[in-house]
Design an enzyme around this catalytic site. Structure first.
Site, PDB file in Angstrom:
ATOM      1  N   CYS A  43       0.817  -1.212   0.000  1.00 40.41           N
ATOM      2  CA  CYS A  43       0.000   0.000   0.000  1.00 40.41           C
ATOM      3  C   CYS A  43       0.852   1.264   0.000  1.00 40.41           C
ATOM      4  O   CYS A  43       0.687   2.141  -0.847  1.00 40.41           O
ATOM      5  CB  CYS A  43      -0.922  -0.018   1.226  1.00 40.41           C
ATOM      6  SG  CYS A  43      -1.798   1.521   1.466  1.00 40.41           S
ATOM      7  N   GLY A 183     -10.229  -3.869 -13.740  1.00 41.89           N
ATOM      8  CA  GLY A 183     -10.506  -3.763 -12.307  1.00 41.89           C
ATOM      9  C   GLY A 183      -9.973  -2.437 -11.793  1.00 41.89           C
ATOM     10  O   GLY A 183      -9.702  -1.509 -12.576  1.00 41.89           O
ATOM     11  N   GLU A 204     -10.729  -6.637 -21.182  1.00 41.81           N
ATOM     12  CA  GLU A 204     -11.408  -7.229 -20.027  1.00 41.81           C
ATOM     13  C   GLU A 204     -12.123  -8.498 -20.440  1.00 41.81           C
ATOM     14  O   GLU A 204     -12.882  -8.520 -21.411  1.00 41.81           O
ATOM     15  CB  GLU A 204     -12.381  -6.202 -19.428  1.00 41.81           C
ATOM     16  CG  GLU A 204     -13.375  -6.748 -18.416  1.00 41.81           C
ATOM     17  CD  GLU A 204     -12.742  -7.446 -17.205  1.00 41.81           C
ATOM     18  OE1 GLU A 204     -11.834  -6.881 -16.595  1.00 41.81           O
ATOM     19  OE2 GLU A 204     -13.175  -8.588 -16.895  1.00 41.81           O
ATOM     20  N   HIS A 441     -24.347  23.632   3.492  1.00 45.28           N
ATOM     21  CA  HIS A 441     -24.560  24.094   2.125  1.00 45.28           C
ATOM     22  C   HIS A 441     -23.532  25.160   1.792  1.00 45.28           C
ATOM     23  O   HIS A 441     -23.257  26.013   2.631  1.00 45.28           O
ATOM     24  CB  HIS A 441     -25.966  24.691   1.988  1.00 45.28           C
ATOM     25  CG  HIS A 441     -26.208  25.283   0.628  1.00 45.28           C
ATOM     26  ND1 HIS A 441     -26.427  24.498  -0.485  1.00 45.28           N
ATOM     27  CD2 HIS A 441     -26.241  26.567   0.211  1.00 45.28           C
ATOM     28  CE1 HIS A 441     -26.595  25.291  -1.535  1.00 45.28           C
ATOM     29  NE2 HIS A 441     -26.482  26.545  -1.143  1.00 45.28           N
TER      30      HIS A 441
END
Ligand code: NAD
Length: 462
Positions: A43, A183, A204, A441
């Site tokens: 990672c 993917g 794919e 908002h």
């Protein structure tokens, strides 16, 4: 020298290093074994973090080229300094991986450099540069992650025909990049090189992109990515790829071979259990090579646990983290739990795609009665101001109880917006709860509130 620990974690990816820190916080004496010199696993070193750095940089480049003039910013001739972009990515990685060294020191986790093998329950042997070291311990946690899945016929050469690791560091922008697999990896890294100027063809096997994700959103995402320049060839089974004198060739069943100058193989990942000694311990691997565990992450052998990509479930850093924490908390306190219904998934394309909970297909398949509320970003003020109005929020709630079962977002910052949906599912919220919560908002999050209102057919701004 033999050291005695309460817990030895093998692997310092997001699952392992987080588990090690949590265990140390809980008072255990912890060692973490890792053979890479940098902590953080796939990672941090060659996955989530460097790819996000490149996705952010390439998106800025793309915006400067295609969107700035529209908002009155004229920048003249643009130049891409790819070397600098890659350096910046590397510096992000270095700062984060060295941050884990710091966290280990702070939490008194002992870092052991080398390859860990479980010689027996309670014994880990680490093969390092200086020889073998033995660690004795009450508990062992396997957190060795995953590696790129190979594809028969695809001859990886660590350069022209490579995996995501190579695609994070191409020395020049490819003219034509062929990606095998639509993917998450294929679409994210394909986006990087497309934005920097490559022609990108995605092959794919299935008749859709992003298998497992909500089909309606996946189809909309495909249309959006196609408009950006992606070429998709679905129902295309790649049977081979190899380097040639001037690039590479990719073979597709029943079709003409494709010539290109780089190939990215992204057909999934497989658990990394190399040389861990599992078979000798009597731990037999399950389907697709996963380490089987019980609900407390214990393997077939008492005192040996496994979490993250080496066990079943989505291969996601945050899933591994949750499992690591639950596993060590259970060892120490007797209780630890992961709610698998509330694990979000994000694809960092532009716009981002994020989801949590059940897909519409899963609800249909399980005959769960549901209501659906959809709100498009084109009707959201902040999205208009951002100039990013593609996509929508879709909320699926139980038809009788109104409980939120799944939330799927295609749109700007979907990866951040999905956190609210994960919290809603974790707390067992109803669509009405989300609709009644005051949302600032103007924010993108208002699209979630409106989609929740839409579940009861009462959106305000559509
Ligand atoms: P994936 O499983 O997401 O996609 C692989 C694709 O390759 C599938 O669509 C599959 O049908 C296709 N495929 C398989 N064989 C093929 C063939 N012969 N020809 C053509 N297509 C073929 O795998 P990935 O994208 O490699 O990602 C691996 C793992 O890493 C995933 O579990 C993913 O969740 C994780 N990941 C997550 C993120 C994120 O969370 N943002 C980013 C990168 C990777």
């Amino acid at each position: 020298m033999t050291e005695k620990y309460d817990l030895v974690v093998i692997g310092a990816g997001p699952g392992g290093y987080v588990a090690a820190i949590r265990a140390a916080q809980l008072g255990l004496k912890v060692a973490c074994v890792e053979y890479e010199s940098r902590l953080g696993g796939t990672c941090l070193r060659v996955g989530c973090i460097p790819s996000k750095a490149l996705l952010e940089s390439s998106e800025k480049y793309h915006e400067a080229q295609h969107a700035f003039a529209d908002i009155g910013i004229n920048v003249g001739e643009l130049n891409l300094d790819l070397g600098r972009m890659l350096e910046k990515k590397d510096s992000v990685v270095t700062s984060l991986t060295s941050g884990i060294d710091f966290l280990f020191k702070k939490n008194k986790v002992t870092r052991v450099l080398g390859h860990g093998r479980i010689a027996a329950p309670g014994k880990v042997v680490v093969q390092g540069e200086g020889g073998e070291q033995e660690l004795l311990t009450e508990n062992i946690l396997i957190a060795t992650g995953s590696k790129s899945a190979p594809l028969p016929g695809v001859e990886l050469d660590g350069d022209v025909v490579g995996t995501s690791t190579e695609a994070l560091s191409y020395p020049a922008v490819p003219k034509h990049l062929v990606v095998i697999g639509a993917g998450v990896i294929g679409l994210e890294l394909g986006s990087v090189w497309l934005r920097l100027g490559a022609k990108v063809t995605v092959l794919e096997y299935l008749d859709r992109i992003l298998p497992g994700m909500d089909l309606e959103l996946a189809k909309e995402a495909q249309r959006t990515l196609k408009k950006q320049g992606f070429e998709f060839q679905l129902s295309s089974k790649v049977t081979g790829a190899r380097r040639t004198d001037d690039g590479a060739v990719v073979e597709v069943e029943g079709k003409e071979p494709i010539m290109c100058d780089r190939v990215l193989l992204a057909v999934g990942r497989v658990p990394n259990t190399d040389n861990l000694g599992l078979a000798e311990l009597g731990i037999e691997l399950g389907r697709r090579g996963v380490v089987p565990v019980d609900e407390h992450f214990q393997t077939a052998v008492a005192g040996i646990y496994a979490i993250g990509d080496v066990i079943d479930g989505p291969m996601l850093a945050h899933k591994a983290e949750e499992e690591g924490i639950a596993c060590v908390e259970r060892i120490v306190t007797g209780y630890g739990h992961v709610n698998y219904d509330a694990i979000p998934g994000v694809v960092y394309t532009h716009p981002e795609i994020a989801s949590v909970g059940k897909t519409e297909e899963q609800l249909v398949e399980s005959s769960t009665p549901y209501k659906k509320g959809v709100f498009p970003f084109v009707a959201n003020g902040r999205a208009k101001a951002l100039g990013s109005t593609e996509g929508r929020v879709k909320i699926l709630a139980h038809a009788e109880t109104d409980r939120v079962l799944g939330v799927h977002i295609l749109g700007p910052r979907a990866g951040d917006l999905i956190a609210e949906a994960a919290v809603a599912i974790e707390f067992g919220a109803s669509a009405e709860d989300v609709a009644r919560a005051c949302h600032a908002h103007p924010t993108l999050a208002e699209a979630l509130k409106e989609a929740a209102l839409a579940v009861d057919s009462r959106t305000i701004h559509l």
